[in-house]
Design an enzyme around this catalytic site. Structure first.
Site, mmCIF file in Angstrom:
data_model
loop_
_atom_site.group_PDB
_atom_site.id
_atom_site.type_symbol
_atom_site.label_atom_id
_atom_site.label_comp_id
_atom_site.label_asym_id
_atom_site.label_seq_id
_atom_site.Cartn_x
_atom_site.Cartn_y
_atom_site.Cartn_z
ATOM 1 N N TYR A 160 -1.905 -0.838 10.719
ATOM 2 C CA TYR A 160 -2.011 -1.285 9.320
ATOM 3 C C TYR A 160 -0.796 -0.838 8.498
ATOM 4 C CZ TYR A 160 -3.827 -1.386 4.487
ATOM 5 O OH TYR A 160 -3.994 -1.586 3.139
ATOM 6 N N SER B 228 0.850 -1.205 0.000
ATOM 7 C CA SER B 228 0.000 0.000 0.000
ATOM 8 C C SER B 228 0.875 1.241 0.000
ATOM 9 C CB SER B 228 -0.862 0.013 1.265
ATOM 10 O OG SER B 228 -1.515 1.262 1.414
#
Ligand code: NAD
Ligand code: MG
Length: 299
Positions: free
Chosen positions: A204, A191
């Site tokens: 995360y 990401s």
């Protein structure tokens, strides 16, 4: 076959719906089929050309979002595809199996929780048994939950994020390795959060940085075995992950609005990259992270 949705000159700004998006929330893990707008996974637009003919793929999180776009594209490129997902996602998963079969390929649905090591080992064995081998492994399933403060993250939340995003790819890859022959490809979904973490994605973002290190370290191990390892670094993509706790619900209407392309990406906009990284045409791409982020990110 002609693809009317992408032929000619297409403006990326207006190709898909722009913000504001309708405010919405679903309980985890969410269903793509219940989102508004329903994400575009390439159902009506992705056209294959035999790039993955005869290949055998396992995709985690293949029921919805980015994994679903990869599953549909892989099948249309000629691969048989096994998908893993959580039992709650059966409805989304069955649609994907239907698309795989409509492409003339074999599709296998293998539900189960990848935070369990024994299940991860079984998943690989089942996929190999169904597919008759394995040569594309896409570690894509992920858990993202927004918390304003580190003080709001309890150990069970932290543990679940780590188990899903870091342990599961480790367990699944380890189990898959003995089946992967030279020419096989492993793809991780990282990401932009790995490089430019948001304040509310403390746990995360760390896992997505770990996914980059997974690609960089594993590629050094597996290069000499002829197995390529690469990763994808998406920006804001319109998927269930975001509307079931991944973002605060107030952030949904403007999701992706500050990207240089001024909107959220759709899963189908990643399909080509997942195909490329699996396909022999990228046989010298190894240990790389490819960004698909609407202008954000710096992989
Ligand atoms: P998604 O919700 O469609 O897919 C995530 C999938 O993970 C779910 O469908 C579910 O099947 C699976 N999953 C979660 N926990 C699981 C568990 N315990 N056991 C088995 N499966 C489990 O959302 P998505 O955005 O397509 O997510 C795919 C990947 O993309 C994730 O790794 C995510 O971190 C990454 N990503 C997403 C975005 C984005 O904006 N959507 C941005 C960057 C990276
Ligand atoms: Mg899902």
């Amino acid at each position: 076959m002609e693809n009317k949705e992408t032929q000619g000159l297409v403006n990326p700004l207006t190709r898909f719906q722009q913000p504001p998006y309708p405010k919405q929330q679903q309980p985890f893990p969410g269903l793509a089929g219940k989102m508004d707008p329903i994400p575009d996974h390439g159902e009506t637009s992705y056209v294959g050309s035999g790039k993955l003919k005869g290949r055998k793929a396992l995709i985690t999180g293949g029921d919805s979002g980015i994994g679903r776009a990869a599953a549909i594209a892989y099948a249309r490129e000629g691969a048989d595809v096994a998908i893993n997902y959580l039992p709650h996602e059966e409805e989304d998963a069955q649609e994907v199996i239907r698309y795989i079969e409509e492409a003339g390929q074999k599709g296998f649905a293998i539900p189960g929780d990848i935070t369990d090591e024994a299940f991860c080992v079984q998943l690989v064995e089942d996929a190999v048994a169904h597919l008759g081998g394995l040569d594309i492994l896409v570690n894509n399933a992920g858990k993202q939950k927004s918390h304003d403060s580190i003080e709001d993250i309890d150990s069970s939340d932290f543990d679940l994020t780590m188990k899903t995003n870091i342990y599961a790819p480790y367990w699944i890859t380890k189990a898959a390795l003995k089946h992967l022959k030279p020419g096989s490809a492993i793809i991780a979904t990282s990401s932009v959060q790995a490089y430019d973490p948001s304040a509310n994605l403390f746990d995360y973002a760390q896992t997505k940085a770990a996914n980059v290190a997974y690609v960089k370290a594993l590629s050094k191990q597996l290069g000499p075995k002829g197995i390529r390892v690469n990763g994808v670094s998406p920006g804001p993509i319109w998927t269930p992950l975001q509307i079931c706790g991944g973002q605060p619900s107030d952030a949904i209407p403007e999701f992706g609005a500050t990207a240089p392309l001024e909107r959220a990406g759709q899963p189908v906009e990643l399909a080509g990259v997942y195909v490329l990284l699996a396909d022999t045409s990228s046989s010298y791409s190894h240990g790389q992270i490819v960004g698909v982020a609407g202008g954000y990110g710096h992989p």
